[in-house]
Design an enzyme around this catalytic site. Structure first.
Site, PDB file in Angstrom:
ATOM      1  N   THR A 152       0.851  -1.182   0.000  1.00 20.29           N
ATOM      2  CA  THR A 152       0.000   0.000   0.000  1.00 20.29           C
ATOM      3  C   THR A 152       0.887   1.232   0.000  1.00 20.29           C
ATOM      4  O   THR A 152       1.892   1.285   0.703  1.00 20.29           O
ATOM      5  CB  THR A 152      -0.933   0.004   1.226  1.00 20.29           C
ATOM      6  OG1 THR A 152      -1.710   1.218   1.234  1.00 20.29           O
ATOM      7  CG2 THR A 152      -0.168  -0.103   2.537  1.00 20.29           C
ATOM      8  N   GLU A 174      -5.037  -2.112   5.043  1.00 22.85           N
ATOM      9  CA  GLU A 174      -4.616  -2.754   6.281  1.00 22.85           C
ATOM     10  C   GLU A 174      -5.714  -3.576   6.944  1.00 22.85           C
ATOM     11  O   GLU A 174      -5.445  -4.322   7.887  1.00 22.85           O
ATOM     12  CB  GLU A 174      -4.124  -1.691   7.275  1.00 22.85           C
ATOM     13  CG  GLU A 174      -2.806  -1.031   6.890  1.00 22.85           C
ATOM     14  CD  GLU A 174      -2.930   0.128   5.913  1.00 22.85           C
ATOM     15  OE1 GLU A 174      -1.937   0.840   5.713  1.00 22.85           O
ATOM     16  OE2 GLU A 174      -4.028   0.321   5.337  1.00 22.85           O
ATOM     17  N   LYS A 192      -7.186  23.015   7.808  1.00 20.92           N
ATOM     18  CA  LYS A 192      -7.118  23.744   9.074  1.00 20.92           C
ATOM     19  C   LYS A 192      -7.086  25.248   8.764  1.00 20.92           C
ATOM     20  O   LYS A 192      -6.091  25.775   8.288  1.00 20.92           O
ATOM     21  CB  LYS A 192      -5.871  23.321   9.845  1.00 20.92           C
ATOM     22  CG  LYS A 192      -5.801  21.808  10.082  1.00 20.92           C
ATOM     23  CD  LYS A 192      -4.472  21.386  10.674  1.00 20.92           C
ATOM     24  CE  LYS A 192      -4.400  19.878  10.810  1.00 20.92           C
ATOM     25  NZ  LYS A 192      -4.360  19.186   9.512  1.00 20.92           N
ATOM     26  N   TRP A 250     -11.397  23.121  11.850  1.00 22.92           N
ATOM     27  CA  TRP A 250     -11.157  22.023  10.916  1.00 22.92           C
ATOM     28  C   TRP A 250     -12.306  21.965   9.913  1.00 22.92           C
ATOM     29  O   TRP A 250     -13.488  21.939  10.296  1.00 22.92           O
ATOM     30  CB  TRP A 250     -11.092  20.692  11.652  1.00 22.92           C
ATOM     31  CG  TRP A 250      -9.769  20.420  12.302  1.00 22.92           C
ATOM     32  CD1 TRP A 250      -8.783  21.311  12.588  1.00 22.92           C
ATOM     33  CD2 TRP A 250      -9.294  19.141  12.756  1.00 22.92           C
ATOM     34  NE1 TRP A 250      -7.726  20.687  13.183  1.00 22.92           N
ATOM     35  CE2 TRP A 250      -7.999  19.355  13.303  1.00 22.92           C
ATOM     36  CE3 TRP A 250      -9.814  17.859  12.755  1.00 22.92           C
ATOM     37  CZ2 TRP A 250      -7.241  18.318  13.840  1.00 22.92           C
ATOM     38  CZ3 TRP A 250      -9.063  16.828  13.295  1.00 22.92           C
ATOM     39  CH2 TRP A 250      -7.792  17.050  13.824  1.00 22.92           C
TER      40      TRP A 250
END
Length: 560
Positions: A189, A336, A446, A451
């Site tokens: 990956t 994963e 940001k 955020w």
């Protein structure tokens, strides 16, 4: 450790290991005559599939492949890939599914790092392989894959051509038992920095993942996706997380499977039509490519169920697909995680609600599937409430998560710090268990101490009728730290500038969906948005290109 009661098994009782070979037992029993189709070239029954898997096992064993060896595959999605996904791990070896869309340098790195001993090479990749062969450090032998008559090619230590070797091999192989915790698969990956990282999965993990995935796809009436009468065609490469593990599920269930080879829109739509495909999976950009290709113009895709993963499913794409007869369902996972973590589930309360509410939940990342634990933590590792509002990093536990990165101790420890797998995704969890992915941690914008979610902005911008594709990233700003920048592909004969985009987003500000400073002050209208090797938006490259454009005062930019 809790002291529990453990009884000794009866002498002679069979300790049943969870091995990939067990997944072959049921499909052939249920539907011996169901087909595995490759493009318009090959049709196999499940009986023939079983024989070919045994033949391939004999070929590999006679070529010197031993238990524990890593066998790499460079092929398009095909019946041969399916055979490799079974035969290689069933003899105790490890199948390395090579991402053929990586650069030659990255492919070379992954093959040396994985310590590949044997490589199956499709003739389309012979030139690529020849270019790196001299730098491979562990490969002993190669095997050629061709679609047509054998071609005279030069590969180092060539054993022979796939079909010719299978034709001369025995259709029987006594696949042995061994430890279910043996590694079965590996692949790499890519991240934003450094070399690709190798993940790996055991037989036990893949069997448990297959059983859970089959239960979710076939057992949830609210989003019923896959039954024994469906026809399956992947539109996610088999090198990418085992095509999300669904070829194993389809084989377990004895479902008709259609493999398209290289992804070409015309071929995909032709196979959908001629083979009566009813179930697929892909990332949003691939679906958009299909819907917009000339062959699909005016086509009603009624009855096609597609899982969307890899990137967020926005409402505009959901509605565009729905208008063409396609039922979309969002799911979530990553390399994963094998990959399935969550899938849309509409409980009785949601089914009784409005259509708008049902759509809102169908496009979320979904509810964790059986045997998956999910939690949200803050930057200090403290768990946050499941209130649908508290944002933090999504962390996971499940029996099929990779246990680390191959030969990367420091990165493995970072992945599993605190006993939870860290996804790198900012998310919320609500009281019904729904995961709502707000952004990748590295992609959160940001600005002014707040955020902003690039995914939320992409969803709202995509609802403009002129927008065909959109990517939003944060770019440096001397006053606010960062400001959102929108990269757009518009439909033919349509136009869109920053002022028109602001007018489109103003109602969402008034409704409280976004703050006014979330409106991008700059946009770039382009013909194509950079993608990764698996079709996701390549935001790292997008940020670099925007920086280059800004530095050169590119005429692409539209500014308020």
């Amino acid at each position: 450790m809790l002291q529990t009661r453990i009884l000794e098994p009866t002498e002679g009782a069979y300790a049943y290991p969870l091995l990939i070979k067990r997944l072959l037992l049921s499909g052939g029993r249920y539907e011996k005559t169901r087909e595995i189709v490759y493009r318009d070239q090959v049709r196999l029954s499940y009986r023939e599939l079983g024989e070919r898997i045994a033949r391939l096992a004999n070929v590999l064993t006679e070529a010197g492949v031993k238990a524990g060896d890593t066998v790499a595959v460079m092929d398009w999605d095909s019946h041969r890939y399916l055979e490799c996904m079974f035969a290689i791990p069933m003899i105790g070896a490890v199948v390395h599914t090579i991402n053929v869309r990586l650069s030659p340098e990255q492919i070379l790195y992954t093959m040396n790092h994985a310590e590949d001993r044997f490589v199956l090479v499709n003739s389309d990749f012979v030139a690529l392989y020849q270019g790196i062969a001299g730098q491979l450090t562990t490969v002993d032998k190669t095997l050629l894959i061709t679609d047509g008559p054998e071609r005279c090619v030069e590969l180092p230590n060539l054993v022979g051509e796939y079909e010719q070797l299978l034709a001369g091999a025995s259709p029987r192989y006594d696949f042995p038992d061994f430890d279910e915790n043996s590694v079965a698969t590996t692949f790499y990956t890519t991240g934003t920095t450094g070399n690709p990282k190798g993940v790996y999965f055991t037989h036990r993990q893949l069997v448990l993942h297959t059983l859970a995935e089959a239960a979710v796809l076939g057992g949830d009436d609210s989003v019923r996706l896959l039954s024994s009468s469906d026809v399956y065609m992947p539109i996610t490469p088999m090198f990418h997380v085992h095509a999300w593990g669904i070829p194993y599920v389809a084989t377990l269930m004895g479902i008709k499977q259609v493999y398209p080879g290289r992804y070409e829109p015309d071929m995909l739509i032709r196979l959908w039509r001629e083979e009566q495909v009813t179930f697929s999976h892909c990332v949003p950009t691939i679906l958009q490519m299909l819907l917009n290709c000339p062959t699909a113009k005016g086509q009603d895709f009624g009855g096609w169920k597609i899982i969307i993963g890899g990137s967020a499913l926005n409402r505009a794409l959901y509605q565009a697909a729905q208008a063409r007869g396609i039922q979309l369902t969002a799911a979530y996972g990553m390399s994963e995680t094998c990959p399935l973590i969550s899938c849309a589930h509409l409980n009785d309360e949601l089914l009784a609600g409005s259509e708008d509410e049902r759509v809102s939940y169908r496009i979320k990342a979904g509810v964790p599937v059986p045997m998956v634990e999910a939690a949200i933590i803050d930057e200090h590792g403290r768990f946050l409430p499941n209130d649908g509002e508290s944002q933090g990093e999504l962390v996971l536990r499940a029996p099929w998560l990779t246990q680390g990165y191959y030969q990367e101790a420091d990165k493995s420890a970072e992945l599993w710090r605190g006993g939870w797998l860290h996804t790198g995704d900012v998310a919320t969890l609500d009281s019904m268990g729904f995961i709502d992915i707000r952004d990748r941690i590295k992609d959160v914008i940001k600005t002014g101490g707040e955020w902003l979610s690039s995914l939320d902005l992409e969803d709202l911008i995509s609802r403009h009728e002129a927008v065909r594709e959109v990517a939003v990233v944060g770019v440096p700003d001397p006053q606010w730290g960062e400001r959102p920048f929108a990269l757009l592909v518009v439909h033919p004969d349509r136009q869109l500038d920053a002022k028109a985009l602001k007018e489109h987003l103003k109602p969402f500000v008034e409704l409280g969906h976004i703050n006014k400073w979330a409106i991008p002050s700059q946009i770039a209208v382009v013909t194509e948005i950079p993608k990764t090797s698996v079709g996701k938006l390549d935001k790292k490259r997008i940020r670099v290109e925007i920086g280059q454009w800004q530095a050169s005062n590119s005429a692409f930019l539209s500014t308020l």
